[in-house]
Design a protein around this motif. Structure first.
Motif, PDB file in Angstrom:
ATOM      1  N   SER A 205       0.837  -1.198   0.000  1.00  0.00           N
ATOM      2  CA  SER A 205       0.000   0.000   0.000  1.00  0.00           C
ATOM      3  C   SER A 205       0.869   1.245   0.000  1.00  0.00           C
ATOM      4  N   THR A 226      -2.707  -7.651  -2.958  1.00  0.00           N
ATOM      5  CA  THR A 226      -3.575  -6.481  -2.995  1.00  0.00           C
ATOM      6  C   THR A 226      -2.724  -5.222  -2.929  1.00  0.00           C
ATOM      7  N   ASN A 228      -3.061  -1.036  -2.542  1.00  0.00           N
ATOM      8  CA  ASN A 228      -3.988  -0.008  -2.088  1.00  0.00           C
ATOM      9  C   ASN A 228      -3.273   1.331  -2.034  1.00  0.00           C
ATOM     10  N   ASN A 260      -6.798  -1.098  -5.506  1.00  0.00           N
ATOM     11  CA  ASN A 260      -7.806  -0.081  -5.192  1.00  0.00           C
ATOM     12  C   ASN A 260      -7.142   1.282  -4.974  1.00  0.00           C
ATOM     13  N   ASN A 261      -7.833   2.326  -5.405  1.00  0.00           N
ATOM     14  CA  ASN A 261      -7.400   3.698  -5.110  1.00  0.00           C
ATOM     15  C   ASN A 261      -6.042   3.992  -5.750  1.00  0.00           C
TER      16      ASN A 261
END
Length: 705
Positions: A205, A226, A228, A260-261
């Motif tokens: 992230s 993932t 982010n 995401n984002n």
């Protein structure tokens, strides 16, 4: 205790001096040279600046903890990188206000390697492989493997080209597992990809990639993770490149990325490249744009030859397209599911730098030094002297490795009259003089008399013929090496005045001294006015220099020696007490190598007290074209191109002089050149521009008004 610790570290360095860098244990770690292998738990000290001269390997069972605010400066080259092997761990403990910084002595993309982490998590290239650079194994079956944690880390100027097929990224994750923490990591001005994942299961992230010369952020080889809050800006190729496998687009475990984002803006080619099967990608809340007009590529692009690509595995929701560029109308390749949202925020601020990155992800603007303070001191970070301001120097100002000094147009530095007052740029540091013809940078003295202060000293890592280098004549700073294109910055429109303080009977400052300075350095429009020693001198190195002026030197006007191999263009040496130009090879061995090889075009040498052009100490090779030379006092009885009869290493065949005009030679001075030197004359040679007179390009700035 400190002295005992230093002795212990010194003995360790000596004990392992015969080993390769990658075999050298560095427990405890030596800030002056951290290359080697870490095999136990080591913690750095944020109060130290660490010099990386080669590869630093954290081996299995070893760990490296880097506290907030620590700075690591790589010397650069193909072997300069940091790598975490399988079973090793790194703990970067930066903060938003005090990030950990891994940078280079040369602030250019591709200067050094970068950071490589190798884990034991699954990849789809078989059981694993060998890291692209560093030759470390990676991959396995431990999805939760831990290589440590990275928090608030910025890597700069990475991407050294290892071979035609292999090149460093900023940060490379090879089979890194989900037990690893990656949060707030930035790559700034890398020469290859900014950040890349080669398989593995690590989540990441708050990633930033700025100014990558390849892709911004890249994932491949079965990465299952993932992402982010990712921000990719100004990449030369793709903003994001997401692949499955370069040789088998359907290989398993298949890339499965949830991101995401995210903001992807300003790229040279494909904004988001769904490549080599692409795997499964789920993307939500994305701002994407800034493609150059006329590219005609889909923003989410797939090659028509990619038979393993399955559009049904790609899901994009809440996408906002900004500044797509004229001629770029396709948002995604056929079959990709995509929904748009005008309220998408991307990484936080749409196309702009997100708030969470603004304080640490890129080098910030440097506040200029307060003009009311004395600027003397040793500096390990970047400094700026503001345009048009006047500064006081009372003592030595030394810019150390990894730091830079920028002097903006029209700034004036007034030095106190003292033996200890000078400005020095150490090896690995840089100076940027940003003067203009109408507003030059001026370094002067409170007493307007020659010899009242030191001057400017620049030390680089380029070759010299005095061994591996040495210590600067004054300042005792090391110089010399094997980096012929070493970069010590750039100098444009600089005038130094009243320099040349006599340091000892053997040592004296010049106006500007270049010690082993490399060809990556730019030197243009530099003047020495009323110096007590040489005006400008080159001690070896490979730097080129154009539009130089030396006026009123109490020794030689311009001097080069010790294997200087460079080109000079438009030089004007006037009114020097000794030689107008002195060109040597080596003072103790006139045949030393690398031999001085000087090419000097468009030069005027006029009005000197002794030898107009002294070919000294072997002289090396000199090629001189379009030269105006003259103004020797009557009855000196010296050749204009002079060589001592005792110089047994001098070889006249190495000296080539064409298009020279001799002017005002003085009664009794009949010898134009030493015996054996051949030259051609040209009565209308222009020299530096105006024959024997000050050239037009120098009149506005090279002397005080």
């Amino acid at each position: 205790m400190k002295k005992l610790q230093f002795l212990f570290v010194s003995l360790m360095v000596l004990a392992f001096a015969s080993c390769n860098d990658e075999d050298d244990p560095v427990n405890p770690i030596d800030p002056d040279n951290i290359a080697g292998t870490i095999t136990s738990d080591v913690t750095m000290d944020a109060s130290e600046t660490y010099n990386l001269s080669g590869a630093l390997i954290i081996a299995e069972g070893g760990s490296l903890t880097i506290p907030a605010g620590t700075k690591i400066i790589a010397e650069g080259g193909s072997t300069s990188y940091i790598a975490v092997a399988q079973g090793g761990e790194i703990f970067v403990e930066g903060t938003a206000t005090d990030p950990v910084i891994m940078t280079s002595t040369v602030k250019e993309a591709g200067s050094w390697g970068g950071l490589v982490l190798c884990g034991k998590a699954p990849v789809n290239t078989g059981e694993g492989g060998i890291s692209e650079v560093g030759n470390l194994p990676y991959g396995g079956d431990d999805a939760n493997d831990s290589s440590g944690s990275l928090k608030y880390l910025r890597v700069e100027y990475t991407g050294y080209v290892f071979t035609n097929e292999k090149q460093f990224n900023g940060v490379s994750f090879f089979g890194v597992g989900a037990g690893t923490t990656v949060d707030y990591v930035s790559s700034y001005m890398g020469n290859d990809d900014g950040i890349e994942f080669f398989g593995g299961t690590v989540n990441a992230s708050h990633l930033v990639s700025i100014g990558s010369n390849d892709d911004g952020i890249d994932f491949a080889d079965g990465w299952n993770g993932t992402g982010n809050y990712w921000y990719s800006l100004n990449s030369a190729k793709s903003g994001i490149e997401g692949s499955n496998n370069g040789t088998d687009g359907s290989a398993t475990p298949m890339t499965n990325a949830t991101i995401n984002n995210i903001t992807v803006y300003g790229m040279g080619e494909k904004p988001w490249f769904l490549k080599e099967g692409a795997g499964a990608q789920t993307i939500d809340n994305i701002v994407i744009g800034g493609l150059v007009a006329g590219k005609g590529q889909a923003y989410f692009y797939t090659s028509s030859d990619d038979s393993d690509f399955d559009a049904s595995r790609i899901t994009i929701t809440n996408a906002k397209f900004v500044d797509m560029g004229i001629g770029n109308t396709v948002k995604a390749v056929d079959g990709v599911s995509l929904t748009e949202s005008e309220t998408a925020t991307g990484a936080g601020n749409g196309v702009d730098m997100p708030d969470w990155a603004s304080s640490w992800a890129a080098p910030g603007a440097v506040e200029p030094i307060d003009p009311s303070t004395n600027i003397a001191g040793e500096y390990t970070d970047d400094q700026v002297l503001a345009a048009g301001k006047t500064y006081t120097l009372d003592g030595a100002m030394i810019i150390n490795a990894g730091a830079s000094l920028t002097i903006e147009e029209g700034a004036t530095i007034i030095a106190a009259a003292s033996s200890t007052t000078y400005i020095a740029i150490a090896q690995g540091a840089q100076i940027f003089v940003e003067g203009t013809e109408s507003a030059p940078v001026v370094m002067t003295c409170e007493e307007e008399v020659a010899g009242k202060w030191g001057g400017l000293v620049i030390c680089g890592k380029a070759p010299v013929n005095t061994g591996n280098g040495g210590l600067s004549e004054v300042g005792n700073l090391p110089y010399g090496g094997d980096v012929s294109d070493d970069n010590s910055g750039s100098i444009e429109y600089l005038r130094v005045e009243y320099t040349g303080y006599v340091f000892t009977n053997e040592k004296q400052f010049n106006g500007v001294s270049f010690f082993g300075v490399g060809s990556g350095t730019k030197v243009s429009y530099v003047s020495s006015y009323e110096g007590n020693d040489d005006g400008i001198e080159f001690f070896g190195g490979t730097v080129n220099a154009d539009h130089l002026v030396s006026i009123g030197s109490n020794d030689d006007g311009i001097d080069f020696a010790d294997g200087w191999s460079g080109t000079g263009n438009y030089w004007y040496a006037y009114d020097s007490a000794k030689s107008g130009i002195e060109g040597s090879n080596n003072g103790t061995d006139g045949s030393a190598t690398p031999m001085t090889t000087a090419t000097i075009n468009n030069v005027t040498v006029y009005d000197m007290g002794e030898k107009p052009w002294f070919l000294k100490e072997g002289a090396g090779t000199q090629t001189i074209t379009n030269c105006v030379i003259g103004g020797l006092e009557a009855n000196k009885g010296q050749a204009y191109f002079y060589v001592s009869d005792e110089d047994t290493d001098f070889d006249a065949s190495r000296i080539t002089i064409t298009d020279v005009a001799f002017v005002d030679m003085g009664d009794g001075n009949t010898d134009k050149a030493f015996a054996g030197i051949t030259f051609t004359e040209k009565a209308d040679a222009t020299g530096a521009g105006n024959g024997k007179d000050m050239p037009d390009w120098a009149t506005a700035w090279a002397t005080p008004n």
